[in-house]
Motif scaffolding. Structure first.
Motif, mmCIF file in Angstrom:
data_model
loop_
_atom_site.group_PDB
_atom_site.id
_atom_site.type_symbol
_atom_site.label_atom_id
_atom_site.label_comp_id
_atom_site.label_asym_id
_atom_site.label_seq_id
_atom_site.Cartn_x
_atom_site.Cartn_y
_atom_site.Cartn_z
ATOM 1 N N ALA A 229 -2.334 -2.031 -4.570
ATOM 2 C CA ALA A 229 -1.461 -3.172 -4.269
ATOM 3 C C ALA A 229 -0.279 -2.730 -3.428
ATOM 4 O O ALA A 229 0.093 -3.397 -2.447
ATOM 5 N N TYR A 230 0.323 -1.596 -3.797
ATOM 6 C CA TYR A 230 1.450 -1.072 -3.022
ATOM 7 C C TYR A 230 1.009 -0.724 -1.602
ATOM 8 O O TYR A 230 1.712 -1.038 -0.628
ATOM 9 N N ALA A 231 -0.130 -0.076 -1.474
ATOM 10 C CA ALA A 231 -0.601 0.352 -0.161
ATOM 11 C C ALA A 231 -0.830 -0.820 0.784
ATOM 12 O O ALA A 231 -0.728 -0.671 2.007
ATOM 13 N N SER A 232 -1.112 -2.001 0.232
ATOM 14 C CA SER A 232 -1.401 -3.169 1.068
ATOM 15 C C SER A 232 -0.140 -3.870 1.559
ATOM 16 O O SER A 232 -0.235 -4.849 2.310
ATOM 17 N N LEU A 233 1.035 -3.386 1.152
ATOM 18 C CA LEU A 233 2.290 -3.983 1.598
ATOM 19 C C LEU A 233 2.489 -3.787 3.101
ATOM 20 O O LEU A 233 1.919 -2.871 3.698
ATOM 21 N N PRO A 234 3.339 -4.612 3.717
ATOM 22 C CA PRO A 234 3.629 -4.432 5.139
ATOM 23 C C PRO A 234 4.418 -3.146 5.375
ATOM 24 O O PRO A 234 5.079 -2.633 4.460
ATOM 25 N N PRO A 235 4.379 -2.604 6.592
ATOM 26 C CA PRO A 235 5.061 -1.327 6.884
ATOM 27 C C PRO A 235 6.539 -1.313 6.516
ATOM 28 O O PRO A 235 7.052 -0.302 6.022
ATOM 29 N N TYR A 236 7.253 -2.432 6.738
ATOM 30 C CA TYR A 236 8.686 -2.415 6.431
ATOM 31 C C TYR A 236 8.942 -2.242 4.938
ATOM 32 O O TYR A 236 9.963 -1.675 4.531
ATOM 33 N N ALA A 237 8.007 -2.727 4.091
ATOM 34 C CA ALA A 237 8.163 -2.554 2.646
ATOM 35 C C ALA A 237 7.985 -1.084 2.270
ATOM 36 O O ALA A 237 8.721 -0.550 1.428
ATOM 37 N N HIS A 238 7.027 -0.403 2.884
ATOM 38 C CA HIS A 238 6.854 1.031 2.635
ATOM 39 C C HIS A 238 8.107 1.788 3.060
ATOM 40 O O HIS A 238 8.564 2.717 2.378
ATOM 41 N N GLU A 239 8.670 1.385 4.191
ATOM 42 C CA GLU A 239 9.880 2.030 4.683
ATOM 43 C C GLU A 239 11.029 1.856 3.693
ATOM 44 O O GLU A 239 11.774 2.806 3.409
ATOM 45 N N LEU A 240 11.184 0.655 3.147
ATOM 46 C CA LEU A 240 12.271 0.398 2.210
ATOM 47 C C LEU A 240 12.078 1.157 0.902
ATOM 48 O O LEU A 240 13.035 1.730 0.360
ATOM 49 N N TYR A 241 10.861 1.160 0.386
ATOM 50 C CA TYR A 241 10.611 1.877 -0.860
ATOM 51 C C TYR A 241 10.655 3.388 -0.661
ATOM 52 O O TYR A 241 10.866 4.147 -1.613
ATOM 53 N N GLY A 242 10.419 3.830 0.584
ATOM 54 C CA GLY A 242 10.493 5.250 0.874
ATOM 55 C C GLY A 242 9.324 6.056 0.372
ATOM 56 O O GLY A 242 9.411 7.278 0.207
ATOM 57 N N ARG A 243 8.216 5.371 0.111
ATOM 58 C CA ARG A 243 7.019 6.063 -0.348
ATOM 59 C C ARG A 243 5.891 5.749 0.627
ATOM 60 O O ARG A 243 5.600 4.568 0.864
ATOM 61 N N PRO A 244 5.260 6.743 1.195
ATOM 62 C CA PRO A 244 4.245 6.470 2.226
ATOM 63 C C PRO A 244 2.992 5.830 1.652
ATOM 64 O O PRO A 244 2.701 5.937 0.458
ATOM 65 N N ALA A 245 2.265 5.183 2.525
ATOM 66 C CA ALA A 245 0.970 4.601 2.173
ATOM 67 C C ALA A 245 -0.089 5.228 3.066
ATOM 68 O O ALA A 245 0.232 5.773 4.133
#
Length: 281
Positions: free
Chosen positions: A212-228
């Motif tokens: 579920a986390y991996a399917s987030l948009p790129p900006y969400a990964h950037e904000l959480y600071g955890r790569p997908a």
């Protein structure tokens, strides 16, 4: 049709799509996304004990979606009125300014709605659920109904992919992964579990949460600071998971609570059974 078809009806994209098992993963994606709005997630933190009643909260959300999708018109309207009544009594404090605000603020309701509906649509399509672009737009337009139920003006709600994308571009500067979002992230990765169930949580739940986390948009990964993983890898995993889950017979899946689909079929007849192929008819 023998009974009340409800607000969406079996002719809607929503009726067919919400019977798909990937909706559960989409719901977790929505939680990750919703937590990135500091005011929205603060409202949750101050007004619910989701850490102690995680399963109950998820089931209440599933019950609301199931009722509004497959229930009678009266049941859907009653569910919406209950949500509006509860939200109208609740407030929270802005974590940055200290300002007090109501959780029924239209901007917050719109964010929660868009993050949820976008997640449903994104995960369904990316996992192989057959929806054309026009059908995806129709799905978003249909959910102006659910937006109205929680207190939004349907005219202010994105009703196609272009307006939904524009909304996310507009709201992006307001998003941040603060302390509350980090708490939600940690909770979703390690929800409380009975000691005997911890091994299953580590093997099964973490995989679901990671997907579920991996399917987030790129900006969400950037904000959480955890790569997908790479997008192509995520898409393959979503498709593989969707294929696996859709191999489970629908009648068996629909036996799980809250059984809204079975009740809708009993009310309306066998032709009301959700199925992807019915969307294009």
């Amino acid at each position: 049709m023998a009974g009340d078809p409800g607000l969406f009806t079996p002719d809607s994209v929503t009726w067919q799509a919400h019977g798909d098992p990937m909706m559960w993963i989409a719901g977790i994606r929505a939680l990750y996304l919703q937590a990135l709005h500091p005011r929205a997630v603060r409202g949750v933190m101050e007004n619910s004990d989701f850490r102690k009643d995680a399963w109950g909260r998820l089931m209440r959300t599933a019950a609301f979606v199931g009722t509004t999708t497959y229930g009678t018109t009266e049941a859907a309207e009653r569910a919406g009125a209950r949500v509006r009544r509860i939200h109208g009594k609740l407030g929270a404090t802005d974590p940055d300014t200290g300002e007090r605000y109501g959780v029924d603020d239209p901007d917050l309701l719109l964010w929660v709605h868009c993050a949820e509906i976008d997640s449903y649509l994104h995960v369904l399509r990316r996992s192989g659920f057959p929806l054309t672009g026009a059908q995806a737009d129709r799905y978003l337009a249909e959910h102006r109904i659910s937006a109205r139920l929680v207190g939004l003006d349907p005219a202010a709600v994105p009703g196609d992919r272009a307006s939904m994308a524009a909304y996310f571009r507009e709201v992006r500067p307001l998003l941040a992964a603060g302390t509350d979002a980090r708490a939600v992230d940690d909770f979703l990765l390690r929800p409380p579990a009975h000691p005997l169930l911890i091994p299953a949580r580590e093997v099964l739940w973490r995989r679901v949460a990671h997907l579920a986390y991996a399917s987030l948009p790129p900006y969400a990964h950037e904000l959480y600071g955890r790569p997908a993983p790479e997008p192509a890898v995520v898409t393959r995993r979503l498709r593989a998971t969707g294929t696996l889950l859709r191999c489970v017979p629908a009648r068996l899946r629909w036996q799980l609570p809250p059984k809204h689909i079975l009740r809708a079929v009993a009310r309306l007849g066998p032709h009301a059974r959700p199925a992807p192929y019915k969307i294009g008819r």
